[in-house]
Structure formats: C-alpha cells, structure tokens
Write a protein that holds these residues in place. Structure first.
Motif, PDB file in Angstrom:
ATOM      1  N   ASP A 189      47.638  36.315  58.574  1.00  0.00           N
ATOM      2  CA  ASP A 189      49.020  35.964  58.228  1.00  0.00           C
ATOM      3  C   ASP A 189      49.089  34.939  57.102  1.00  0.00           C
ATOM      4  OD1 ASP A 189      50.024  37.679  60.178  1.00  0.00           O
ATOM      5  OD2 ASP A 189      50.214  36.086  61.683  1.00  0.00           O
ATOM      6  N   ASP A 190      47.971  34.269  56.815  1.00  0.00           N
ATOM      7  CA  ASP A 190      47.926  33.255  55.763  1.00  0.00           C
ATOM      8  C   ASP A 190      47.601  33.830  54.387  1.00  0.00           C
ATOM      9  OD1 ASP A 190      48.418  31.049  57.550  1.00  0.00           O
ATOM     10  OD2 ASP A 190      46.313  31.184  58.192  1.00  0.00           O
ATOM     11  N   VAL A 191      47.337  35.117  54.292  1.00  0.00           N
ATOM     12  CA  VAL A 191      46.895  35.709  53.019  1.00  0.00           C
ATOM     13  C   VAL A 191      47.875  35.410  51.892  1.00  0.00           C
ATOM     14  CG1 VAL A 191      46.461  37.875  51.774  1.00  0.00           C
ATOM     15  CG2 VAL A 191      45.435  37.500  54.013  1.00  0.00           C
ATOM     16  N   ASP A 192      49.168  35.654  52.102  1.00  0.00           N
ATOM     17  CA  ASP A 192      50.132  35.475  51.011  1.00  0.00           C
ATOM     18  C   ASP A 192      50.204  34.022  50.550  1.00  0.00           C
ATOM     19  OD1 ASP A 192      50.681  38.181  51.033  1.00  0.00           O
ATOM     20  OD2 ASP A 192      52.544  37.970  52.172  1.00  0.00           O
ATOM     21  N   ASP A 193      50.237  33.081  51.499  1.00  0.00           N
ATOM     22  CA  ASP A 193      50.302  31.658  51.130  1.00  0.00           C
ATOM     23  C   ASP A 193      49.053  31.222  50.368  1.00  0.00           C
ATOM     24  OD1 ASP A 193      52.837  31.160  52.248  1.00  0.00           O
ATOM     25  OD2 ASP A 193      51.975  30.715  54.214  1.00  0.00           O
ATOM     26  N   LEU A 194      47.890  31.641  50.863  1.00  0.00           N
ATOM     27  CA  LEU A 194      46.650  31.256  50.188  1.00  0.00           C
ATOM     28  C   LEU A 194      46.525  31.967  48.843  1.00  0.00           C
ATOM     29  CD1 LEU A 194      44.122  29.527  50.269  1.00  0.00           C
ATOM     30  CD2 LEU A 194      42.982  31.350  51.559  1.00  0.00           C
ATOM     31  N   ALA A 195      46.952  33.224  48.777  1.00  0.00           N
ATOM     32  CA  ALA A 195      46.892  33.966  47.511  1.00  0.00           C
ATOM     33  C   ALA A 195      47.751  33.301  46.440  1.00  0.00           C
ATOM     34  CB  ALA A 195      47.312  35.412  47.731  1.00  0.00           C
ATOM     35  N   THR A 196      48.874  32.739  46.837  1.00  0.00           N
ATOM     36  CA  THR A 196      49.734  32.021  45.880  1.00  0.00           C
ATOM     37  C   THR A 196      48.987  30.835  45.282  1.00  0.00           C
ATOM     38  OG1 THR A 196      51.736  32.710  47.033  1.00  0.00           O
ATOM     39  CG2 THR A 196      51.913  30.761  45.634  1.00  0.00           C
ATOM     40  N   ILE A 197      48.259  30.110  46.112  1.00  0.00           N
ATOM     41  CA  ILE A 197      47.478  28.962  45.633  1.00  0.00           C
ATOM     42  C   ILE A 197      46.327  29.445  44.756  1.00  0.00           C
ATOM     43  CG2 ILE A 197      45.970  27.054  46.356  1.00  0.00           C
ATOM     44  CD1 ILE A 197      47.827  26.850  48.880  1.00  0.00           C
ATOM     45  N   PHE A 198      45.626  30.493  45.207  1.00  0.00           N
ATOM     46  CA  PHE A 198      44.501  31.042  44.438  1.00  0.00           C
ATOM     47  C   PHE A 198      44.938  31.663  43.109  1.00  0.00           C
ATOM     48  CE2 PHE A 198      41.384  31.987  48.207  1.00  0.00           C
ATOM     49  CZ  PHE A 198      41.006  30.648  48.227  1.00  0.00           C
ATOM     50  N   ALA A 199      46.199  32.029  42.976  1.00  0.00           N
ATOM     51  CA  ALA A 199      46.693  32.633  41.739  1.00  0.00           C
ATOM     52  C   ALA A 199      47.107  31.586  40.709  1.00  0.00           C
ATOM     53  CB  ALA A 199      47.878  33.549  42.043  1.00  0.00           C
ATOM     54  N   ASP A 200      47.146  30.327  41.097  1.00  0.00           N
ATOM     55  CA  ASP A 200      47.582  29.253  40.200  1.00  0.00           C
ATOM     56  C   ASP A 200      46.419  28.805  39.321  1.00  0.00           C
ATOM     57  OD1 ASP A 200      48.316  26.794  39.018  1.00  0.00           O
ATOM     58  OD2 ASP A 200      49.582  26.261  40.718  1.00  0.00           O
ATOM     59  N   PRO A 201      46.499  29.033  38.006  1.00  0.00           N
ATOM     60  CA  PRO A 201      45.385  28.661  37.122  1.00  0.00           C
ATOM     61  C   PRO A 201      45.116  27.151  37.077  1.00  0.00           C
ATOM     62  CG  PRO A 201      47.237  29.508  35.845  1.00  0.00           C
ATOM     63  CD  PRO A 201      47.585  29.690  37.292  1.00  0.00           C
ATOM     64  N   VAL A 202      46.118  26.338  37.358  1.00  0.00           N
ATOM     65  CA  VAL A 202      45.911  24.884  37.380  1.00  0.00           C
ATOM     66  C   VAL A 202      45.041  24.510  38.574  1.00  0.00           C
ATOM     67  CG1 VAL A 202      47.058  22.635  37.570  1.00  0.00           C
ATOM     68  CG2 VAL A 202      48.068  24.431  36.145  1.00  0.00           C
ATOM     69  N   VAL A 203      45.354  25.050  39.748  1.00  0.00           N
ATOM     70  CA  VAL A 203      44.562  24.780  40.952  1.00  0.00           C
ATOM     71  C   VAL A 203      43.141  25.312  40.785  1.00  0.00           C
ATOM     72  CG1 VAL A 203      44.336  25.255  43.436  1.00  0.00           C
ATOM     73  CG2 VAL A 203      46.586  24.756  42.465  1.00  0.00           C
ATOM     74  N   MET A 204      43.020  26.468  40.162  1.00  0.00           N
ATOM     75  CA  MET A 204      41.727  27.162  40.060  1.00  0.00           C
ATOM     76  C   MET A 204      40.936  26.784  38.804  1.00  0.00           C
ATOM     77  SD  MET A 204      41.662  28.796  42.883  1.00  0.00           S
ATOM     78  CE  MET A 204      40.384  30.037  42.740  1.00  0.00           C
ATOM     79  N   LYS A 205      41.363  25.752  38.115  1.00  0.00           N
ATOM     80  CA  LYS A 205      40.727  25.350  36.847  1.00  0.00           C
ATOM     81  C   LYS A 205      39.211  25.208  36.959  1.00  0.00           C
ATOM     82  CE  LYS A 205      40.703  21.700  33.384  1.00  0.00           C
ATOM     83  NZ  LYS A 205      41.343  20.461  32.923  1.00  0.00           N
ATOM     84  N   PHE A 206      38.719  24.682  38.067  1.00  0.00           N
ATOM     85  CA  PHE A 206      37.284  24.425  38.204  1.00  0.00           C
ATOM     86  C   PHE A 206      36.567  25.503  39.012  1.00  0.00           C
ATOM     87  CE2 PHE A 206      39.209  20.272  37.359  1.00  0.00           C
ATOM     88  CZ  PHE A 206      38.526  19.953  36.202  1.00  0.00           C
ATOM     89  N   PHE A 207      37.235  26.612  39.230  1.00  0.00           N
ATOM     90  CA  PHE A 207      36.643  27.759  39.904  1.00  0.00           C
ATOM     91  C   PHE A 207      36.457  28.864  38.875  1.00  0.00           C
ATOM     92  CE2 PHE A 207      38.344  25.221  43.240  1.00  0.00           C
ATOM     93  CZ  PHE A 207      37.513  25.425  44.316  1.00  0.00           C
ATOM     94  N   PRO A 208      35.596  29.835  39.155  1.00  0.00           N
ATOM     95  CA  PRO A 208      35.320  30.869  38.148  1.00  0.00           C
ATOM     96  C   PRO A 208      36.562  31.621  37.671  1.00  0.00           C
ATOM     97  CG  PRO A 208      33.701  30.971  39.900  1.00  0.00           C
ATOM     98  CD  PRO A 208      34.747  29.986  40.332  1.00  0.00           C
TER      99      PRO A 208
END
Length: 169
Positions: free
Chosen positions: A17-36
């Motif tokens: 049930d958390d997929v959509d909420d986590l996917a929103t965070i994972f889709a943010d390029p600012v949050v993911m700046k230090f990830f591949p």
C-alpha cells in the motif's frame, strides 16, 4: 507492524500500500540526487519486495516513516544489510521527502534506528553516504557515527561512517 516510535515519527513495516507514496519520493530528482537514478512505480514495487525479503531473512529492513503531526508517509528508513569491502555490515539508512528536510527528522529517525540496531545485538553500524551529501553526513555525525574511510559500492564512491555499540562495565 510498528517497529519503533520517536516523539515525532512512527517507523513501521512497509506494505505494498506504500508503493505510490514511496514512488513519489523516488521520482523526485532532488531527493534522488545522490542515487544512481529516480525510480518508477514498478521499480519501487520491486524495491519494497526486496525489503520484504530482508524482513524475512534478517528480521529487519527499511521501514515506512510516518510523520505523527500530519499522519503522512514521509520516507523510508531503517537497517540495511550491506557488504562493504568483503565485510558483512548493517547500515543505518534514511531518506525523507524534501518537504520534511531541515527539521531534525532524519536525525530523530537515525537515532532511533541506531538504538534499535544495538538492541537487536548489532555490535557495529555504518552509513554509506555519497561524498557530496553533506546533509546526510551531518545526520550520521549527530547520532554518533564517525568517518572511517572512502570506498566503492556498486561502482559508486561512498564514504563509510561507523559506530560501535557502547560497552558498559
């Protein structure tokens, strides 16, 4: 299932049930700046399924991070099994939505994760942090981890911060 709580956070097992909420965070390029790269919803679902396997195999993993004040899913944090330079390690990991940065929440979560890891019997905990991710390095240091070395994990340069479980007479 709630794993632990802090004054402002609930850390609980992730569910599909958390997929959509986590996917929103994972889709943010600012949050993911230090990830591949950013992740799609389907990749996020696969990530959560990997976390389920960690729960089963190790008895721990990454957890949903819920902000008590507004009951919002704000990220994922917890304990991650890692292999660093041939050594089995347990990492304190944390990632929050950018709207919740700068409020001390990552430090609060990391402190609770550290204590939980030591209560589980871990003698040492680490954090693997990109050299340019100064904010995460500060969180690690605030909860007692110290810089140990630089290394390469999955073809990416990271800094290893570590803390040993305190011993008492």
């Amino acid at each position: 299932m709630i794993v632990t709580e802090t004054p402002r956070l609930i850390l609980r097992h992730l569910t599909l049930d958390d997929v959509d909420d986590l996917a929103t965070i994972f889709a943010d390029p600012v949050v993911m700046k230090f990830f591949p790269n950013t992740r799609t919803s389907e990749e996020t679902k696969g990530h959560i399924k990997w976390i389920f396997s960690c729960y089963e195999k190790y008895g721990f993993g990454l957890w949903a991070t819920i902000h008590k004040a507004d009951n919002q899913f704000i990220g994922r944090c917890g304990l991650i099994p890692q292999r660093v330079d041939g050594q089995e390690e347990v990492e304190i990991g944390y990632m929050l939505a950018k709207e919740y940065w700068g409020k001390g929440l990552a430090t609060e979560a990391a402190s609770a994760i550290r204590d939980y890891g030591f209560a589980l019997g871990c003698h040492r905990l680490i954090s693997l942090i990109a050299p340019g991710n100064i904010a995460s390095q500060k969180v690690a240091m605030k909860v007692g981890l110290t810089y140990e070395k630089d290394t390469i994990i999955q073809e990416k340069a990271v800094r290893v911060y570590a803390i040993n479980r305190p011993t008492f007479p």
